[in-house]
Design a protein around this motif. Structure first.
Motif, PDB file in Angstrom:
ATOM      1  N   TRP A   1       0.853  -1.191   0.000  1.00 32.10           N
ATOM      2  CA  TRP A   1       0.000   0.000   0.000  1.00 32.10           C
ATOM      3  C   TRP A   1       0.884   1.233   0.000  1.00 32.10           C
ATOM      4  O   TRP A   1       1.746   1.385   0.858  1.00 32.10           O
ATOM      5  N   GLN A   2       0.641   2.113  -0.978  1.00 34.29           N
ATOM      6  CA  GLN A   2       1.346   3.384  -0.964  1.00 34.29           C
ATOM      7  C   GLN A   2       0.442   4.370  -0.227  1.00 34.29           C
ATOM      8  O   GLN A   2      -0.747   4.470  -0.526  1.00 34.29           O
ATOM      9  N   VAL A   3       1.031   5.062   0.729  1.00 36.33           N
ATOM     10  CA  VAL A   3       0.236   5.929   1.599  1.00 36.33           C
ATOM     11  C   VAL A   3       0.776   7.346   1.510  1.00 36.33           C
ATOM     12  O   VAL A   3       1.960   7.577   1.782  1.00 36.33           O
ATOM     13  N   SER A   4      -0.073   8.297   1.112  1.00 39.75           N
ATOM     14  CA  SER A   4       0.399   9.681   1.088  1.00 39.75           C
ATOM     15  C   SER A   4      -0.643  10.587   1.740  1.00 39.75           C
ATOM     16  O   SER A   4      -1.811  10.229   1.857  1.00 39.75           O
ATOM     17  N   TYR A   5      -0.177  11.717   2.187  1.00 48.50           N
ATOM     18  CA  TYR A   5      -1.021  12.645   2.938  1.00 48.50           C
ATOM     19  C   TYR A   5      -1.138  13.954   2.182  1.00 48.50           C
ATOM     20  O   TYR A   5      -0.194  14.749   2.194  1.00 48.50           O
ATOM     21  N   PRO A   6      -2.250  14.170   1.471  1.00 49.95           N
ATOM     22  CA  PRO A   6      -2.416  15.382   0.663  1.00 49.95           C
ATOM     23  C   PRO A   6      -2.137  16.660   1.472  1.00 49.95           C
ATOM     24  O   PRO A   6      -2.520  16.756   2.640  1.00 49.95           O
TER      25      PRO A   6
ATOM     26  N   VAL B   1       5.116  10.623   2.350  1.00 57.24           N
ATOM     27  CA  VAL B   1       4.776   9.418   1.592  1.00 57.24           C
ATOM     28  C   VAL B   1       5.349   8.258   2.382  1.00 57.24           C
ATOM     29  O   VAL B   1       6.488   8.308   2.825  1.00 57.24           O
ATOM     30  N   THR B   2       4.546   7.236   2.599  1.00 52.80           N
ATOM     31  CA  THR B   2       5.058   6.084   3.321  1.00 52.80           C
ATOM     32  C   THR B   2       4.426   4.831   2.717  1.00 52.80           C
ATOM     33  O   THR B   2       3.767   4.904   1.675  1.00 52.80           O
ATOM     34  N   ALA B   3       4.635   3.709   3.346  1.00 51.54           N
ATOM     35  CA  ALA B   3       4.073   2.476   2.804  1.00 51.54           C
ATOM     36  C   ALA B   3       3.567   1.581   3.919  1.00 51.54           C
ATOM     37  O   ALA B   3       4.183   1.491   4.977  1.00 51.54           O
ATOM     38  N   ASN B   4       2.444   0.951   3.639  1.00 53.94           N
ATOM     39  CA  ASN B   4       1.881  -0.132   4.463  1.00 53.94           C
ATOM     40  C   ASN B   4       1.397   0.236   5.855  1.00 53.94           C
ATOM     41  O   ASN B   4       0.357  -0.256   6.286  1.00 53.94           O
TER      42      ASN B   4
ATOM     43  N   ASN C   1      14.742   8.626  -6.400  1.00 52.81           N
ATOM     44  CA  ASN C   1      13.374   9.152  -6.517  1.00 52.81           C
ATOM     45  C   ASN C   1      12.456   8.234  -7.321  1.00 52.81           C
ATOM     46  O   ASN C   1      11.560   8.693  -8.020  1.00 52.81           O
ATOM     47  N   GLY C   2      12.681   6.923  -7.220  1.00 55.68           N
ATOM     48  CA  GLY C   2      11.821   5.968  -7.918  1.00 55.68           C
ATOM     49  C   GLY C   2      10.427   5.930  -7.328  1.00 55.68           C
ATOM     50  O   GLY C   2      10.210   6.309  -6.171  1.00 55.68           O
ATOM     51  N   ASN C   3       9.479   5.494  -8.139  1.00 53.85           N
ATOM     52  CA  ASN C   3       8.089   5.453  -7.683  1.00 53.85           C
ATOM     53  C   ASN C   3       7.467   4.093  -7.984  1.00 53.85           C
ATOM     54  O   ASN C   3       6.267   3.959  -8.111  1.00 53.85           O
ATOM     55  N   VAL C   4       8.319   3.074  -8.114  1.00 55.04           N
ATOM     56  CA  VAL C   4       7.807   1.744  -8.434  1.00 55.04           C
ATOM     57  C   VAL C   4       7.559   0.953  -7.148  1.00 55.04           C
ATOM     58  O   VAL C   4       6.531   0.303  -6.988  1.00 55.04           O
ATOM     59  N   GLY C   5       8.514   1.063  -6.232  1.00 55.24           N
ATOM     60  CA  GLY C   5       8.389   0.351  -4.950  1.00 55.24           C
ATOM     61  C   GLY C   5       8.132   1.339  -3.831  1.00 55.24           C
ATOM     62  O   GLY C   5       8.053   2.542  -4.051  1.00 55.24           O
ATOM     63  N   PRO C   6       8.019   0.822  -2.607  1.00 53.20           N
ATOM     64  CA  PRO C   6       7.730   1.693  -1.456  1.00 53.20           C
ATOM     65  C   PRO C   6       8.773   2.790  -1.216  1.00 53.20           C
ATOM     66  O   PRO C   6       9.954   2.584  -1.465  1.00 53.20           O
ATOM     67  N   ASP C   7       8.298   3.934  -0.740  1.00 50.91           N
ATOM     68  CA  ASP C   7       9.165   5.030  -0.310  1.00 50.91           C
ATOM     69  C   ASP C   7       9.927   4.542   0.934  1.00 50.91           C
ATOM     70  O   ASP C   7       9.340   3.969   1.845  1.00 50.91           O
ATOM     71  N   LEU C   8      11.249   4.791   0.947  1.00 53.87           N
ATOM     72  CA  LEU C   8      12.064   4.272   2.056  1.00 53.87           C
ATOM     73  C   LEU C   8      12.643   5.380   2.927  1.00 53.87           C
ATOM     74  O   LEU C   8      13.521   5.130   3.752  1.00 53.87           O
ATOM     75  N   THR C   9      12.132   6.617   2.754  1.00 53.02           N
ATOM     76  CA  THR C   9      12.717   7.765   3.457  1.00 53.02           C
ATOM     77  C   THR C   9      12.856   7.548   4.963  1.00 53.02           C
ATOM     78  O   THR C   9      13.858   7.919   5.548  1.00 53.02           O
TER      79      THR C   9
END
Ligand code: CUA
Length: 314
Positions: A114-119, A124-127, A249-257
Motif C-alpha cells: 500500500w502506498q500511503v500519502s497525505y495530501p 509518503v510512506t508504505a503499508n 526518486n523511484g516510484n515503483v516500490g515503497p518510499d524508504l525515506t
C-alpha cells in the motif's frame, strides 16, 4: 510472524462506521436466527404431531387459504423491506456523498503493498497508515495495477480500490491503537500477504509523526553508512525506491525515506528487523514469491552495508 495487536473481527468494532455495521449485523443475526428456529421448530412439531399411523385415512385436503397465503407473502416482504431500509441507511451513513473535502490520506493499492500519502504534505510512506483517533477522516482509495480492496474489519465497510476510479470512505476511529486488516479482493500471488496496519494516534502524536515524516531522510555523515548508500545507488535500488533528500526518486516500490521508523516490512507480514530485511533483499522472490523486486546477487558484506544504511533511515 507478527502477532496481531487486536482481534480482527467484525464483532470488535473500533470506529463509528464499525459500530453502525456491527449493529446491522446483530439485527440480521437475531432476525435470521429467529426465523431459523421458528421454521425448524414448526417442522419438528408437525412431523411428530401429524405422523401417519397405520390404517390412517387420507387427511382432509385444503385447496387454498387466502389468509395464510397473504401472511406467507406479507410477513417476509415486510421483513425484507425493513432490512433493505436498514442496509441503505447504513450505507448512506458510512459512504461520503460529497467529495469536496480534502482527503486526510490517500491509499493506493499496488501488487502487493500500500502506498500511503497525505495530501497537503510531503509525507509518503508504505503499508503502515498513521491516522488520528477520535477525529473524522476521509480516505481516498485508488489502485495502480489491479483491483484491490480495503478492509479493516473493526472499521466496518469494505471498499474496492479500482484502477482508474477513485473511491472514498469516512473513518472515525474510537481510540488510539494498532488495527489490522487485509486486502479483500484477489489480486495475485501475494494477495493473502497484503496486510493493512492502521496506527491510530492521539491528535498530538499524529501531528508529531506527520511533521517528522515530512522531513527528508535523516542521513548521518557516518563512514559506516557511506558504503551502503553507494550500493543503494549502484545496485539500481534508487530506480524504483524513493529516499527523499537523496538522488533516489523511484516510484515503483515503497518510499524508504523513514523505513527504519516502521514496525513491519513486507506489507505488515514480518517485523522490521535487520535479519528480515537482509533475508528479503538477498532473495526477494523466496520470501515473497511473485514480488516485482529483482534479486541482485550482492556479496554478503555489501548486503550487510546496504541493510545498515536502510536501517539508519529513521
Ligand atoms: Cu491486493 Cu488482494
Amino acid at each position: 510472524m507478527f502477532k496481531p495487536v487486536m482481534d480482527i473481527s467484525i464483532f470488535n468494532p473500533q470506529s463509528e462506521s464499525g459500530w453502525r455495521l456491527y449493529h446491522l449485523d446483530i439485527y440480521f443475526i437475531i432476525a435470521s436466527s429467529f426465523i431459523l428456529l421458528l421454521v425448524i421448530g414448526l417442522l419438528i412439531y408437525i412431523a411428530l404431531k401429524f405422523r401417519a399411523k397405520p390404517n390412517d385415512a387420507e387427511p382432509k385436503q385444503i385447496k387454498n387459504n387466502k389468509l395464510i397465503e397473504a401472511l406467507m407473502i406479507g410477513i417476509p416482504f415486510i421483513m425484507v423491506s425493513f432490512f433493505f431500509y436498514l442496509t441503505i441507511k447504513t450505507m448512506k451513513e458510512t459512504e461520503p456523498i460529497t467529495h469536496n473535502e480534502t482527503p486526510t490520506v490517500e491509499i493506493n493499492g499496488r501488487q502487493w503493498w500500500w502506498q500511503v500519502s497525505y495530501p497537503g504534505t510531503s509525507v509518503v510512506t508504505a503499508n503502515e497508515i498513521h491516522l488520528p483517533a477520535n477525529k473524522k477522516v476521509l480516505l481516498k482509495l485508488t489502485a495502480s495495477d489491479v483491483i484491490h480492496d480495503w478492509w479493516v474489519p473493526s472499521f466496518g465497510p469494505k471498499m474496492d480500490m479500482i484502477p482508474g476510479l477513485v473511491n472514498y470512505l469516512w473513518l472515525k476511529i474510537d481510540k488510539p491503537g494498532i488495527y489490522e486488516g487485509a486486502c479483500s479482493e484477489f489480486c495475485g500471488k501475494q494477495h493473502s500477504k497484503m496486510r493493512i496496519r492502521v496506527i491510530a494516534q492521539t491528535q498530538e502524536n499524529y501531528q508529531k509523526w506527520l511533521t517528522e515524516n515530512a522531513k527528508t531522510a535523516n542521513i548521518a555523515i557516518d563512514s559506516s553508512l557511506i558504503k551502503g548508500a553507494a550500493i543503494f545507488q549502484k545496485a539500481s535500488c534508487a530506480g524504483c525506491h524513493q529516499i527523499r533528500g537523496t538522488m533516489a526518486n523511484g516510484n515503483v516500490g515503497p518510499d524508504l525515506t523513514h523505513l527504519a521508523s516502521r514496525q513491519t516490512i513486507l506489507s505488515g507480514t514480518v517485523k522490521n528487523t535487520t535479519e528480515n530485511l537482509y533475508r528479503f533483499i538477498d532473495n526477494p522472490n523466496k520470501i515473497k514469491p511473485g514480488v516485482n523486486m529483482p534479486r541482485f546477487f550482492l556479496q554478503q558484506d555489501s548486503l550487510k552495508a546496504l541493510v545498515t544504511y536502510l536501517h539508519s533511515l529513521k
